[in-house]
Design a protein around this motif. Structure first.
Motif, short mmCIF file in Angstrom:
data_model
loop_
_atom_site.label_atom_id
_atom_site.label_comp_id
_atom_site.label_asym_id
_atom_site.label_seq_id
_atom_site.Cartn_x
_atom_site.Cartn_y
_atom_site.Cartn_z
N ILE A 331 1.07 -1.21 0.03
CA ILE A 331 0.04 0.00 -0.18
C ILE A 331 0.85 1.27 0.07
CG2 ILE A 331 -1.60 1.24 1.47
CD1 ILE A 331 -2.77 -1.28 0.12
N ILE A 332 1.86 1.16 0.93
CA ILE A 332 2.80 2.39 0.96
C ILE A 332 3.49 2.96 -0.23
CG2 ILE A 332 4.73 3.29 2.11
CD1 ILE A 332 4.24 1.82 4.65
N ILE A 333 3.96 1.84 -1.09
CA ILE A 333 4.58 2.11 -2.07
C ILE A 333 3.99 2.81 -3.31
CG2 ILE A 333 6.14 1.23 -4.00
CD1 ILE A 333 7.31 -0.66 -1.96
N PRO A 334 2.79 2.17 -3.66
CA PRO A 334 2.18 2.81 -4.65
C PRO A 334 1.43 4.11 -4.35
CG PRO A 334 1.26 0.52 -4.29
CD PRO A 334 2.11 0.95 -3.42
N VAL A 335 1.23 4.44 -3.04
CA VAL A 335 0.70 5.60 -2.55
C VAL A 335 1.72 6.80 -2.87
CG1 VAL A 335 0.24 7.21 -0.47
CG2 VAL A 335 -1.25 5.02 -1.12
N VAL A 336 2.96 6.38 -2.31
CA VAL A 336 4.05 7.18 -2.31
C VAL A 336 4.06 7.69 -3.82
CG1 VAL A 336 6.77 7.65 -1.88
CG2 VAL A 336 5.08 6.47 -0.15
N LEU A 337 4.50 6.68 -4.74
CA LEU A 337 4.51 7.01 -6.20
C LEU A 337 3.69 7.58 -6.78
CD1 LEU A 337 6.13 3.39 -7.18
CD2 LEU A 337 7.31 5.35 -6.75
N PHE A 338 2.42 7.31 -6.32
CA PHE A 338 1.46 8.22 -6.83
C PHE A 338 1.67 9.87 -6.33
CE2 PHE A 338 -2.71 10.60 -6.31
CZ PHE A 338 -3.06 10.48 -7.66
N SER A 339 1.88 9.88 -5.09
CA SER A 339 1.86 11.30 -4.63
C SER A 339 3.17 11.97 -5.55
CB SER A 339 2.24 11.32 -3.46
OG SER A 339 1.24 10.73 -2.46
N ALA A 340 4.12 11.33 -5.65
CA ALA A 340 5.35 11.91 -6.34
C ALA A 340 5.01 12.26 -7.81
CB ALA A 340 6.49 11.16 -6.38
N LEU A 341 4.53 11.29 -8.58
CA LEU A 341 3.99 11.43 -9.95
C LEU A 341 3.08 13.03 -10.04
CD1 LEU A 341 4.10 10.56 -12.88
CD2 LEU A 341 2.08 8.95 -12.30
N PHE A 342 1.85 13.00 -8.93
CA PHE A 342 1.20 13.89 -9.01
C PHE A 342 1.78 15.26 -8.87
CE2 PHE A 342 -1.81 16.77 -6.41
CZ PHE A 342 -2.83 16.96 -7.38
N PHE A 343 2.50 15.39 -7.76
CA PHE A 343 3.17 16.78 -7.81
C PHE A 343 4.41 16.94 -8.72
CE2 PHE A 343 1.53 16.18 -3.21
CZ PHE A 343 0.89 17.31 -3.02
N ILE A 344 5.08 16.17 -9.12
CA ILE A 344 5.94 16.35 -10.21
C ILE A 344 5.34 16.85 -11.56
CG2 ILE A 344 7.52 15.25 -11.77
CD1 ILE A 344 8.67 13.51 -9.51
N SER A 345 3.98 16.25 -11.91
CA SER A 345 3.19 16.68 -13.01
C SER A 345 2.77 17.91 -12.90
CB SER A 345 1.98 15.96 -13.19
OG SER A 345 2.49 14.31 -13.51
N ILE A 346 2.28 18.41 -11.66
CA ILE A 346 2.03 19.71 -11.61
C ILE A 346 3.20 20.75 -11.64
CG2 ILE A 346 1.21 21.32 -9.80
CD1 ILE A 346 -0.68 19.27 -8.49
N ALA A 347 4.24 20.47 -11.24
CA ALA A 347 5.49 21.35 -11.11
C ALA A 347 5.82 21.32 -12.49
CB ALA A 347 6.56 20.70 -10.51
N TYR A 348 5.74 20.40 -13.23
CA TYR A 348 6.10 20.25 -15.10
C TYR A 348 5.15 21.08 -15.84
CZ TYR A 348 6.53 18.73 -19.66
OH TYR A 348 6.43 18.85 -21.28
N LEU A 349 4.09 21.33 -15.27
CA LEU A 349 2.76 22.07 -16.15
C LEU A 349 3.09 23.35 -15.60
CD1 LEU A 349 -0.40 19.74 -15.85
CD2 LEU A 349 1.13 20.19 -17.61
#
Length: 424
Positions: A331-349
């Motif tokens: 559970i931990i690893i997918p949640v952490v990876l999703f959080s990272a992807l979410f915030f990195i995507s926002i930063a990229y946009l």
């Protein structure tokens, strides 16, 4: 008759208890107390016949030692503490933990004792306080010795005189019950012994039982490293220097990130904050790193730090006493990876939007294509972006020709002819 035998076989299979074993070869800390609680809980859940805890420890914290002993005394499962392997020791708090077990055992070439209280770091205690601490400890070990039928006088000397005994001496003086070469030898020697446990007489029936070992969890391994005094000191200094350099040179980020995480870990190592607070603060720090990555893109430095902080914080967040256990890594690893992807995507946009040309104002006009509404020589009018503008050019431009805006001065555009020469 066959059905009866099958039923009896099923009943027997369910009553066939295991022996749960664990090993602790580090100082006595709150992590050991948590590990022992988990060990006992597993034994109770699986209706085990006994728990065997092998130890090799120089001692440790009084509070953690008492937590371990309370756990031993609070269960109906027989607990065997075994000082093992040869060359191991049960010193200080480890000695008292050993004698508090229902069966105390040692391997040859091991030793037990030296239980005089000292301050953290090994310093001696101030005389008046030392008397109070020793008197308290003496009363504590006397109660244990009496309850377990051990030699009170010798055990008290471990506290008052730092007495240390070999395995043979400890058995001879009735401090321990058994000397065994290994786990199998130990099981053979204690099988059939009777013990008193919480007002009940229990006969140990351990031969031919399945042995199930409980290893340290990832969380316990990490926290055991953190509770080392040297590690705690280094983390504290890294934390102070990292934050200092970040304040001295704002925007460098890496020192601030390392300093924040190190300081949080040091606060736990020094018993200033609990494990739950450490987990929560690391998760909050990770989220803050993600937000800062969005606000001030650092090409992933803050995002990676956020991943590490949230991952570690999530692993240690839940108390070992929770009936639901730790949060699984699945559970931990997918949640952490999703959080990272979410915030990195926002930063990229966000970064992409910053680099995109402004659609309005003088900057937005540069490079736009329009047409000459009049001859321009050197001035005239052009139609650009749906509006009519005054314009001038360094070269003659005829009406209807394509023009490109190259600058804007006030409300007047400077244009040039588009080289293909076509008209609109």
């Amino acid at each position: 008759m066959v059905k009866v035998l099958l039923i009896l076989l099923v009943i027997y299979s369910f009553s066939y208890g295991k022996i749960i074993t664990g090993n602790w070869s580090d100082p006595v800390t709150p992590i050991m107390a948590d590990y022992v609680k988990r060990l006992i809980h597993k034994a109770e859940t699986e209706n085990a016949e006994a728990v065997i805890l092998t130890i090799d420890t120089p001692g440790g914290l009084d509070t953690a030692m008492r937590d371990v002993i309370k756990t031993f005394m609070g269960t109906d499962i027989p607990v065997i503490v075994y000082v093992y392997p040869p060359g191991a020791r049960a010193a200080s708090a480890g000695a008292i933990i050993t004698i508090s077990a229902d069966i105390a055992a040692m391997a040859p070439s091991t030793n037990i004792g030296s239980a005089s209280p000292v301050q953290m770091g090994g310093r001696d205690i101030e005389e008046t306080m030392k008397k109070k601490v020793i008197n308290d400890m003496v009363a504590f070990v006397k109660g244990i010795a009496k309850d377990k039928g051990r030699n009170e006088e010798v055990i008290v000397k471990m506290v008052t005189e730092s007495l240390n005994l070999t395995a043979e001496e400890a058995q001879k003086q009735k401090v321990i019950d058994v000397i065994a070469e290994n786990i199998n030898d130990l099981i053979n020697k204690v099988d059939g012994k009777k013990i008193e446990k919480n007002g009940k007489e229990i006969v140990l029936n351990l031969k031919d039982r399945e042995i199930k070992k409980v290893e340290k969890s990832l969380k316990e391994k990490i926290l055991t490293i953190l509770t080392n005094p040297t590690v705690a000191y280094l983390l504290l200094m890294i934390g102070f220097y990292g934050i200092f350099f970040e304040l001295y040179n704002p925007g460098s980020l890496i020192p601030g990130i390392l300093g924040t995480i190190s300081l949080l870990l040091a606060l736990y190592s020094l018993n200033i904050i609990s494990i739950n607070w450490l987990g929560l603060l690391l998760i909050l720090a990770g989220i803050l790193f993600f937000i800062l990555e969005v606000v001030t893109p650092t090409f992933g430095a803050l995002a990676i730090s956020g991943v590490i902080a949230i991952l570690f914080g999530s692993i240690i967040l839940i108390d070992p006493d929770s009936p639901y256990g730790d949060i699984p890594l699945q559970i931990i690893i997918p949640v952490v990876l999703f959080s990272a992807l979410f915030f990195i995507s926002i930063a990229y946009l966000g970064l992409k939007a910053q680099r995109r040309k402004t659609p309005t104002g003088s900057e937005g006009m540069i490079g736009m294509i329009g047409k000459a509404e009049t001859d321009i020589d050197p001035e005239g009018k052009v139609f650009v972006s749906g509006e009519l503008w005054n314009a001038y050019s360094d070269e003659p431009i005829k009406k209807g020709e394509k023009v490109k805006v190259i600058s804007m001065e006030g409300l007047q555009l400077k244009v040039e002819r588009v080289k293909d020469g076509s008209k609109i």
